[in-house]
Design a protein around this motif. Structure first.
Motif, mmCIF file in Angstrom:
data_model
loop_
_atom_site.group_PDB
_atom_site.id
_atom_site.type_symbol
_atom_site.label_atom_id
_atom_site.label_comp_id
_atom_site.label_asym_id
_atom_site.label_seq_id
_atom_site.Cartn_x
_atom_site.Cartn_y
_atom_site.Cartn_z
ATOM 1 N N MET A 1 0.846 -1.182 0.000
ATOM 2 C CA MET A 1 0.000 0.000 0.000
ATOM 3 C C MET A 1 0.895 1.249 0.000
ATOM 4 S SD MET A 1 -2.851 1.084 2.757
ATOM 5 C CE MET A 1 -2.346 2.534 3.597
ATOM 6 N N THR A 2 0.622 2.154 -0.888
ATOM 7 C CA THR A 2 1.387 3.390 -0.996
ATOM 8 C C THR A 2 0.677 4.511 -0.247
ATOM 9 O OG1 THR A 2 2.262 2.749 -3.142
ATOM 10 C CG2 THR A 2 2.357 5.078 -2.595
ATOM 11 N N LEU A 3 1.414 5.215 0.591
ATOM 12 C CA LEU A 3 0.894 6.386 1.280
ATOM 13 C C LEU A 3 0.978 7.576 0.322
ATOM 14 C CD1 LEU A 3 2.894 5.945 4.620
ATOM 15 C CD2 LEU A 3 0.578 5.156 4.130
ATOM 16 N N HIS A 4 -0.046 8.433 0.323
ATOM 17 C CA HIS A 4 -0.063 9.616 -0.545
ATOM 18 C C HIS A 4 -0.093 10.882 0.304
ATOM 19 C CE1 HIS A 4 -1.615 6.523 -3.301
ATOM 20 N NE2 HIS A 4 -0.991 7.242 -4.218
ATOM 21 N N ALA A 5 0.882 11.771 0.082
ATOM 22 C CA ALA A 5 0.946 13.043 0.798
ATOM 23 C C ALA A 5 0.669 14.180 -0.173
ATOM 24 C CB ALA A 5 2.315 13.218 1.437
ATOM 25 N N HIS A 6 -0.303 15.033 0.177
ATOM 26 C CA HIS A 6 -0.696 16.134 -0.700
ATOM 27 C C HIS A 6 -0.471 17.514 -0.093
ATOM 28 C CE1 HIS A 6 -2.394 13.494 -3.699
ATOM 29 N NE2 HIS A 6 -3.006 12.830 -2.742
ATOM 30 N N GLY A 29 17.006 16.717 -0.690
ATOM 31 C CA GLY A 29 15.799 15.905 -0.695
ATOM 32 C C GLY A 29 14.611 16.551 -0.019
ATOM 33 N N ARG A 30 14.849 17.604 0.795
ATOM 34 C CA ARG A 30 13.745 18.257 1.500
ATOM 35 C C ARG A 30 13.069 19.349 0.684
ATOM 36 N NH1 ARG A 30 17.533 18.294 5.605
ATOM 37 N NH2 ARG A 30 17.474 20.550 5.721
ATOM 38 N N TYR A 31 13.487 19.558 -0.555
ATOM 39 C CA TYR A 31 12.807 20.507 -1.443
ATOM 40 C C TYR A 31 12.176 19.677 -2.554
ATOM 41 C CZ TYR A 31 11.859 24.545 -4.388
ATOM 42 O OH TYR A 31 11.223 25.495 -5.145
ATOM 43 N N ARG A 32 10.887 19.436 -2.443
ATOM 44 C CA ARG A 32 10.194 18.505 -3.341
ATOM 45 C C ARG A 32 8.836 19.015 -3.772
ATOM 46 N NH1 ARG A 32 13.427 14.682 -5.435
ATOM 47 N NH2 ARG A 32 14.802 13.865 -3.862
ATOM 48 N N ARG A 33 8.371 18.463 -4.899
ATOM 49 C CA ARG A 33 6.994 18.640 -5.347
ATOM 50 C C ARG A 33 6.360 17.272 -5.548
ATOM 51 N NH1 ARG A 33 2.873 18.393 -8.340
ATOM 52 N NH2 ARG A 33 3.637 17.474 -10.226
ATOM 53 N N ARG A 34 6.999 16.433 -6.352
ATOM 54 C CA ARG A 34 6.438 15.117 -6.626
ATOM 55 C C ARG A 34 7.571 14.104 -6.713
ATOM 56 N NH1 ARG A 34 1.921 12.436 -8.524
ATOM 57 N NH2 ARG A 34 2.318 10.828 -10.071
ATOM 58 N N VAL A 35 7.498 13.075 -5.864
ATOM 59 C CA VAL A 35 8.525 12.038 -5.853
ATOM 60 C C VAL A 35 8.013 10.830 -5.068
ATOM 61 C CG1 VAL A 35 9.701 12.899 -3.775
ATOM 62 C CG2 VAL A 35 10.996 11.625 -5.488
ATOM 63 N N ALA A 36 8.467 9.658 -5.450
ATOM 64 C CA ALA A 36 8.163 8.430 -4.711
ATOM 65 C C ALA A 36 9.383 8.071 -3.869
ATOM 66 C CB ALA A 36 7.820 7.299 -5.672
ATOM 67 N N LEU A 37 9.164 7.826 -2.588
ATOM 68 C CA LEU A 37 10.242 7.517 -1.648
ATOM 69 C C LEU A 37 9.806 6.391 -0.716
ATOM 70 C CD1 LEU A 37 10.999 11.198 -0.570
ATOM 71 C CD2 LEU A 37 12.397 9.816 -2.093
ATOM 72 N N LYS A 38 10.720 5.952 0.128
ATOM 73 C CA LYS A 38 10.413 5.000 1.200
ATOM 74 C C LYS A 38 10.554 5.737 2.523
ATOM 75 C CE LYS A 38 10.595 0.586 -0.579
ATOM 76 N NZ LYS A 38 9.379 -0.145 -0.624
ATOM 77 N N ASP A 48 3.048 14.322 -3.470
ATOM 78 C CA ASP A 48 2.412 14.944 -4.634
ATOM 79 C C ASP A 48 1.836 16.296 -4.216
ATOM 80 O OD1 ASP A 48 1.388 15.380 -7.139
ATOM 81 O OD2 ASP A 48 -0.317 14.028 -6.907
ATOM 82 N N LEU A 49 2.718 17.293 -4.126
ATOM 83 C CA LEU A 49 2.330 18.632 -3.690
ATOM 84 C C LEU A 49 1.999 19.507 -4.891
ATOM 85 C CD1 LEU A 49 5.197 19.110 -1.064
ATOM 86 C CD2 LEU A 49 2.876 18.226 -0.675
ATOM 87 N N GLN A 50 1.230 20.579 -4.682
ATOM 88 C CA GLN A 50 0.859 21.468 -5.782
ATOM 89 C C GLN A 50 2.061 22.244 -6.310
ATOM 90 O OE1 GLN A 50 -2.461 23.969 -4.885
ATOM 91 N NE2 GLN A 50 -3.890 22.255 -4.822
#
Length: 85
Positions: A1-6, A29-38, A48-50
């Motif tokens: 299951m993938t967690l989604h952060a918006h 790594g702390r400056y992001r918009r959209r990325v898949a991580l663990k 998945d931020l605006q």
């Protein structure tokens, strides 16, 4: 299951009772918009931020179900520069 952060919650608004996992990221790594991580706990996380957003140590990513994944700043080597005068 993938967690989604918006969205992002700043450190002052993060309540420990709502934190389900942490993620340790370096400065880049702390400056992001959209990325898949663990996460640190091994869960898949999709950020998945605006817009690209800076995450400070202690800020959290808000998941769709209201839980939070808190950011931890990874230790990094620093260079100290001092002036003679």
């Amino acid at each position: 299951m993938t967690l989604h952060a918006h969205s992002v919650r700043r450190k002052v608004a993060v309540k420990a009772d709502n934190v389900v996992d942490t993620i340790t990221l370096d400065a880049e790594g702390r400056y992001r918009r959209r990325v898949a991580l663990k996460t640190d706990g091994g869960k898949d996380l999709l950020i998945d931020l605006q817009q690209a957003t800076w995450l400070a140590d202690g800020d959290a990513l808000a998941l769709e179900d209201g839980w939070l994944v808190q950011d931890r700043a990874a230790p990094e080597r620093l260079l100290e520069i001092t002036a003679g005068s």
